[in-house]
Design a protein around this motif. Structure first.
Motif, short mmCIF file in Angstrom:
data_model
loop_
_atom_site.label_atom_id
_atom_site.label_comp_id
_atom_site.label_asym_id
_atom_site.label_seq_id
_atom_site.Cartn_x
_atom_site.Cartn_y
_atom_site.Cartn_z
N ASN A 66 0.85 -1.19 0.00
CA ASN A 66 0.00 0.00 0.00
C ASN A 66 0.89 1.24 0.00
N LYS A 67 1.50 1.53 -1.15
CA LYS A 67 2.44 2.63 -1.21
C LYS A 67 1.87 3.80 -1.99
N THR A 68 2.35 4.98 -1.68
CA THR A 68 1.92 6.17 -2.40
C THR A 68 2.58 6.19 -3.78
N VAL A 69 1.79 6.50 -4.79
CA VAL A 69 2.28 6.52 -6.17
C VAL A 69 2.00 7.90 -6.76
N ASP A 70 3.02 8.54 -7.31
CA ASP A 70 2.84 9.83 -7.96
C ASP A 70 2.44 9.58 -9.41
N VAL A 71 1.19 9.88 -9.75
CA VAL A 71 0.70 9.59 -11.10
C VAL A 71 0.53 10.86 -11.94
N THR A 72 1.12 11.95 -11.49
CA THR A 72 0.93 13.23 -12.16
C THR A 72 1.23 13.14 -13.65
#
Length: 303
Positions: free
Chosen positions: A206-212
């Motif tokens: 459950n990791k944060t993903v930068d999808v910008t």
């Protein structure tokens, strides 16, 4: 212990929605980004000492007698053995049959509010497990953040998104989700796990993903062609947004559609909202929405 709460229940948009497989039980496996937006219902809860659960709707809400909100309250009451009840007032702003998660969001806000109102102190994980029994989207609204979603919607990876503005239109027509998923026009996609930065499919991490960098034109909605075949309203709404904003996509299984809005010519949100209202047919709903930084009730249950 506080005896009443007013809480929001925000909608979501599927920035993309890919169908990547099907489970033996018939449920389709999905990958999507769910983004929280500022179009929301408002729910008012007052604690009762007699154990009764009663819903009181705002005028014109037209909700079924046993909606997800009441089912969530009943499920939490039974699972916890709580003797309290609640009077529940719903100011229904989100359109039904839109693919925006309105019922699931109401259920999630109900669980979070009653967890506090009844002094249960359930953990977020415990609420998510109960929420999943009510609907696949409920755990997302409990989670508190935008998310890359896998499985049938229960596997969540928080993602970071810059503030976005969206034109959202809900045509008069609504489409049954079952009809869309059973359509021969339902599309299939490869897993976006092959795209750098996204988690592996069915990963428990459950990791944060930068999808910008994937927001501009990335992906599609694999349910959209089936919805277009089922409803001329969806086709018309998509064409309207394409003309006005240069892009369009359906959210969820429809019938709501949206466009990312880039502010041009110094137009304010109210001015753009007026333009949108003037463009849509009578009986449709439309709004200029902004993405939320996080769910307004984030932190209402302990980790």
């Amino acid at each position: 212990m506080q005896a009443l709460y007013d809480v929001p229940a925000p909608a979501k948009l599927n920035l993309f929605l890919h169908v990547i497989g099907k489970r033996p039980d018939g449920y389709h496996l999905l990958e999507s980004i769910f983004a929280l937006i500022d179009w929301a219902d408002t729910l008012h809860f007052e604690r009762r000492g007699d154990g009764l659960l009663q819903r009181h709707d705002s005028e014109g809400a037209n909700l079924p007698p046993d909606d997800l909100c009441l089912r969530a309250a009943r499920a939490l009451q039974q699972a916890s053995g709580c003797g309290f009840g609640a009077d529940i007032h719903i100011d229904k702003r989100l359109p039904a049959g839109a693919g925006m998660g309105g019922g699931s969001s109401d259920a999630a806000s109900t669980l979070l509010a009653l967890n506090r109102l009844w002094g249960l102190d359930w953990s977020l994980q415990k609420l998510k497990e109960l929420g999943l029994s009510l609907g696949a989207d409920v755990p997302f609204f409990l989670g508190g953040t935008h998310a890359f979603v896998e499985g049938i919607g229960e596997i969540l990876h928080p993602v970071t998104l810059p503030e976005q503005r969206f034109a959202v239109v809900k045509p008069a027509a609504s489409i049954a989700t079952k009809e869309i998923f059973s359509s021969s026009l339902l599309a299939m996609s490869k897993s976006v796990a092959i795209v750098a930065g996204f988690p592996a499919h069915n990963s428990s991490e459950n990791k944060t993903v930068d999808v910008t960098r994937y927001l501009d034109g990335f992906g599609k909605n694999d349910l959209q062609k089936a919805a277009e075949a089922a409803s001329d309203d969806v086709v018309q709404a998509l064409e309207l947004l394409e003309t006005k904003f240069g892009n369009s996509r359906m959210t969820g299984s429809g019938s709501a559609v949206f466009a990312r809005v880039v502010q041009e010519n110094g137009k304010s949100d109210p001015a753009m909202a007026t333009m949108l209202q003037e463009a849509i047919p009578a009986g449709w709903q439309g709004r200029i929405c902004r993405s939320l930084e996080h769910h307004p009730l984030k932190g209402w249950a302990r980790d």
